[in-house]
Design a protein around this motif. Structure first.
Motif, short mmCIF file in Angstrom:
data_model
loop_
_atom_site.label_atom_id
_atom_site.label_comp_id
_atom_site.label_asym_id
_atom_site.label_seq_id
_atom_site.Cartn_x
_atom_site.Cartn_y
_atom_site.Cartn_z
N LYS A 1 3.66 12.52 -4.83
CA LYS A 1 3.87 11.34 -5.24
C LYS A 1 4.44 10.18 -4.51
CE LYS A 1 6.24 13.53 -9.40
NZ LYS A 1 7.65 13.62 -10.24
N ILE A 2 4.04 8.98 -4.86
CA ILE A 2 4.69 7.77 -4.02
C ILE A 2 6.03 7.80 -3.50
CG2 ILE A 2 4.82 6.24 -5.66
CD1 ILE A 2 4.16 3.86 -4.02
N SER A 3 6.26 7.87 -1.91
CA SER A 3 7.70 8.00 -1.69
C SER A 3 7.97 6.59 -0.91
CB SER A 3 7.78 9.09 -0.54
OG SER A 3 6.88 8.81 0.42
N TYR B 1 -7.89 6.56 -0.69
CA TYR B 1 -8.04 7.66 -1.58
C TYR B 1 -6.95 7.52 -2.55
CZ TYR B 1 -7.96 12.24 -3.47
OH TYR B 1 -7.86 13.13 -4.32
N PHE B 2 -5.72 6.95 -2.05
CA PHE B 2 -4.60 6.74 -2.94
C PHE B 2 -4.79 5.35 -3.60
CE2 PHE B 2 -3.29 9.85 0.44
CZ PHE B 2 -2.99 10.83 -0.52
N SER B 3 -4.84 4.35 -2.58
CA SER B 3 -5.05 3.13 -3.33
C SER B 3 -5.19 2.10 -1.87
CB SER B 3 -3.59 2.62 -3.75
OG SER B 3 -3.42 1.14 -4.01
N TYR C 1 2.01 1.53 -10.33
CA TYR C 1 3.05 2.66 -10.04
C TYR C 1 4.60 2.43 -10.65
CZ TYR C 1 -0.27 3.61 -6.52
OH TYR C 1 -1.51 4.05 -5.36
N ILE C 2 4.76 1.46 -11.26
CA ILE C 2 6.09 1.16 -11.66
C ILE C 2 6.03 1.30 -13.33
CG2 ILE C 2 8.25 -0.19 -11.65
CD1 ILE C 2 7.21 0.99 -8.97
N LYS C 3 6.40 2.26 -14.05
CA LYS C 3 6.26 2.37 -15.37
C LYS C 3 7.55 1.82 -16.13
CE LYS C 3 2.59 4.97 -14.37
NZ LYS C 3 1.28 4.22 -14.84
N GLN D 1 0.74 -1.36 0.05
CA GLN D 1 -0.14 -0.24 0.16
C GLN D 1 1.08 1.28 -0.17
OE1 GLN D 1 -2.67 0.61 3.37
NE2 GLN D 1 -4.27 1.56 1.93
N PRO D 2 0.87 2.04 -0.91
CA PRO D 2 1.63 3.24 -1.16
C PRO D 2 1.44 4.30 -0.03
CG PRO D 2 -0.16 3.32 -2.64
CD PRO D 2 -0.31 2.19 -2.01
N LYS D 3 2.65 5.02 0.39
CA LYS D 3 2.62 6.01 1.25
C LYS D 3 3.12 7.42 0.44
CE LYS D 3 5.25 4.51 4.57
NZ LYS D 3 5.78 4.53 5.87
N VAL D 4 2.06 8.34 0.27
CA VAL D 4 2.33 9.51 -0.67
C VAL D 4 2.98 10.67 -0.05
CG1 VAL D 4 1.04 11.02 -2.27
CG2 VAL D 4 0.51 8.67 -2.05
N ASP D 5 3.93 11.20 -0.63
CA ASP D 5 4.65 12.51 -0.07
C ASP D 5 3.58 13.73 -0.49
OD1 ASP D 5 6.27 14.87 0.22
OD2 ASP D 5 7.86 13.85 -0.06
#
Length: 750
Positions: free
Chosen positions: A527-529, A734-736, A748-750, A518-522
């Motif tokens: 952006k995901i940090s 809200y983010f994911s 998230y990984i392009k 689960q992402p943590k967003v700055d």
């Protein structure tokens, strides 16, 4: 008979005599060795009993003092702690009714008053001006705990003291503390009451785990003014063994000789702080005649046999004479006269061979330890004897009961009818509670238990064990609901738990525990940090077992340590994979259990894994639950310091879910603070109040250079709200939601 036959017969007799003498000699040596070992163990047992008794005396004194302080704290619940005049008047009244030399009443802001025994003198105090030992226990009590300090010197009483503190509540919130001094002389007085089990003199002392004396016996083998057991001129200890035992919180026993006299020494750990009872007792050492059997062959064979027969007859006589006493000790409870659990089991197992219409009822007295502390041991013993009398009165022919432990009883009732059983149980309960009327007390006794009938068993191979296990299981699981029958729903719960425990190792070996992220967003860059590692148990058949089912169970049985290490390695594998793809700005957060965190080789184990995958330790954030930190700040910070030296970062998870306090936060050497989602949930009821609290937490964290993360951000409104508060990062749906590795990479990984 010719001379040859006579000679042969003599040889046979001589040989037989020699063989018998050797056998008797061997038996004598064995008996001598056994006697020496038994004597050693008996002396050890005697000292253990004495040390335990001294320990009980000390702990009863401390328990009594704590209870006295709680009684005072109850009196202060309706007193305004900000009115110092009123506070002092009531504290002075309370102090006159207790033996404490000094008492304090301090509000949660650290301001209060001080009362000296027999002195009506108003003394205003500030917690910051009081000795550090008092400040430490005051902080603990502000978190809702009672606390006891180390020994320290008090100028007020001109002597060494121990301070005790308890919280004072206003409604459900701690509004202040009550603190009192106990002088070390009181412990000395307690220990001076001799506990005699033989004719030997006790030298009884109290020390801490470093070997420093707290209380010294007036009668002592070494008369010098030593402050430690290690710097006496009299060397009677194996210092290495003693230091190892004390540092590990273990008891220690040994023998030593001094001036031709043998002594036994015993260190007994107390339940409070790191104190020990240090007991020396003179013991006799005499060589038994069994040890001097070197000349046994000089004694005629017949005399040896006579001695053996004589002692055999004596032993048989003693055993026959004491058979009834031994039986009572083995099968009957010494206090109440009820069966012990071993005899109860024998009777029940025998009865179940021929009749299955039985149920087992297990019940406990709620808060029995508290009852014992309040009313005293004599009152509690009378209560247990009364319960036995009630059970005698309410059990029929072919029904039995026993006392197991201090306040736990089992009943073997000849009935499987639930209505009949509950009617009889209610009658037993009511009669037990009548004891309070007999004693003219208003305390409400709580009784709870579990019931299992033979017909409710799934496994009937060992019916007694299954019935008792089930009754105990439901008693412990539902202890706030009175008496509960074991039924299908309980079976399903146990079955589910057993299924999880029986399959957890297989699941680990077969990679059924899956890593979700689960992402943590700055919030500055949006952006995901970082990404938090979460675990899901997805079985090979596609079914999912969620963490709320298996995590609490793993914490109880210790399997969480294995799972944590597995998930840590999975996190390192994922971090390496991301870095190999060129993604070097996303760190990984992973939860760590208390069981793993405090292992001596913890840091070495995780470091070896990061080295294995070649990932930088600085990209690993170790998330520690809040409750783990407050158990031992110093030990926690020592571990954090070692982790920091290795490059790891540490986050405190779920801040606010327990007994969080700002002073707690200020004492932790953490890098990140994860604020519990409960703050955002509570905003629906009191947004302004939650805003003030959150602002204060975030501001304090910033001043301490701690990064803040708020969990549970579910919508844009909450995101805007925490942005205004100045929070660093956010996490939530809200983010994911938590994502599988594949979904995380795709998103998230392009």
């Amino acid at each position: 008979m010719d001379s040859k036959k006579i000679k042969t017969s003599l040889y046979k007799v001589a040989f037989l005599g020699l063989i018998l003498s050797i056998i008797v000699l061997y038996i004598g040596i064995l008996i001598g060795n056994y006697y020496d070992e038994a004597k050693y163990n008996a002396r050890k047992g005697s000292l253990y009993t004495k040390a335990e008794a001294y320990k009980i005396q000390i702990q009863r004194q401390i328990d009594a003092d704590i209870q006295a302080l709680y009684s005072v704290s109850n009196f202060f619940t309706k007193i305004d702690f900000n009115n110092l005049d009123d506070l002092y008047k009531n504290l002075y009244k309370a102090n006159k009714q207790n033996h404490f030399m000094v008492m304090f009443a301090i509000n949660k802001d650290g301001i209060g008053v001080k009362s000296l025994i027999n002195k009506d003198e108003f003394i205003n105090v500030n917690i910051n001006d009081i000795q550090e030992e008092i400040q430490k226990i005051n902080n603990k009590s502000l978190n809702g705990e009672w606390a006891m300090s180390d020994v320290f010197y008090s100028d007020t009483v001109n002597g060494y003291v121990v301070a005790l503190s308890v919280p004072v509540y206003d409604e459900d919130e701690v509004c202040g503390t009550i603190i009192a001094y106990d002088t070390i002389d009181q412990f000395n007085s307690t220990l001076s009451v001799s506990i005699k089990t033989d004719d030997q003199e006790d030298y009884v002392n109290m020390i801490d785990s470093s070997g420093n004396f707290i209380v010294r016996s007036k009668d002592r083998l070494y008369s010098g003014n030593s402050d430690s057991i290690y710097n006496m001129d009299l060397k009677i200890l194996n210092e290495w063994e003693v230091k190892e035992a004390l540092s590990n919180g273990e008891d220690y026993y040994s023998l030593f000789d001094l001036d031709g006299i043998q002594y036994a020494i015993y260190f007994k750990a107390l339940d409070y702080d790191d104190w020990y009872i240090y007991l020396i007792n003179e013991t006799e050492y005499k060589n038994l005649y069994m040890v001097k059997f070197s000349n046994i062959t000089k004694i005629i064979f017949g005399f040896i046999i006579a001695i053996i027969i004589f002692f055999t007859l004596i032993i048989r006589y003693i055993l026959e004479k004491n058979y009834k006493v031994l039986t009572n000790l083995a099968y009957y409870d010494e206090l109440t006269g009820a069966y012990k659990s071993n005899k109860f089991r024998e009777i029940c197992e025998e009865a179940l061979k021929t009749n299955k219409d039985y149920s087992i009822i297990a019940f406990n007295i709620k808060g029995f330890k508290f009852i014992n502390n309040i009313f005293g041991e004599k009152w509690s013993d009378e209560f247990l004897i009364y319960i036995k009398a009630v059970l005698d009165k309410n059990t029929n022919k072919n029904e039995y009961f026993c006392r197991d432990g201090s306040d736990q009883f089992f009943i073997f009732m000849k009935s499987i009818d639930k209505n009949e059983i509950m009617t009889r149980v209610d009658k037993i309960k009511d009669e037990i509670k009548e004891f309070l009327n007999i004693k003219n007390q208003s305390y409400d006794i709580g009784i709870y238990g579990g019931i299992c009938s033979y017909i409710d068993l799934e496994n009937k191979e060992n019916p007694y064990k299954s019935m008792l296990d089930n009754a105990l299981f439901i008693m412990k699981e539902e202890k706030n609901k009175g008496f509960i029958f074991y039924d299908e729903s309980v079976f399903k719960k146990r079955y589910r738990q057993n299924f999880i425990e029986n399959n957890m190792q297989f699941a680990l070996d077969n990679n059924e525990f899956k890593m979700f992220l689960q992402p943590k967003v700055d919030l500055k860059t949006n952006k995901i940090s970082s990404a938090e590692v979460l675990v899901r148990w997805i079985r090979n058949d596609g079914t999912t077992i969620y963490p709320n089912e298996f995590i609490p169970l793993f914490e109880q049985n210790g399997f969480c340590e294995k799972l944590d290490m597995y998930m840590f390695e999975e996190a390192c594998r994922k971090l390496k994979e991301l870095r190999d793809k060129g993604v070097k700005d996303i760190s990984i957060s992973i939860n760590q259990s208390k069981l793993l965190f405090y292992r001596a080789d913890y840091i070495e184990r995780i470091s070896s894994i990061t080295e294995k995958y070649g990932v930088p330790n600085s990209m690993i954030i170790l998330e520690i639950i809040e409750g783990l930190t407050i158990d031992n700040f110093e030990k926690f910070n020592r571990t954090i310091d070692k982790l920091h030296k290795k490059g790891f970062r540490v986050s405190m998870d779920d801040f606010g879910s327990g007994y969080s306090a700002f002073n707690t936060l200020s004492r932790l050497e953490i890098d990140e603070l994860k604020i519990d989602r409960d703050f955002l949930i509570k905003m629906e009821n009191d947004k302004e109040k939650q805003k003030i609290i959150l602002e204060s937490i975030i501001l304090l964290a910033k001043k301490l250079n701690i990064t803040t993360v708020i969990e549970g951000v579910e919508n844009k409104e909450l995101l805007d709200f925490i942005n205004r508060l100045g929070c660093d990062m956010a996490q939530g749906y809200y983010f994911s939601k938590p994502l599988s590795e594949e979904d995380f990479d795709n998103k998230y990984i392009k």
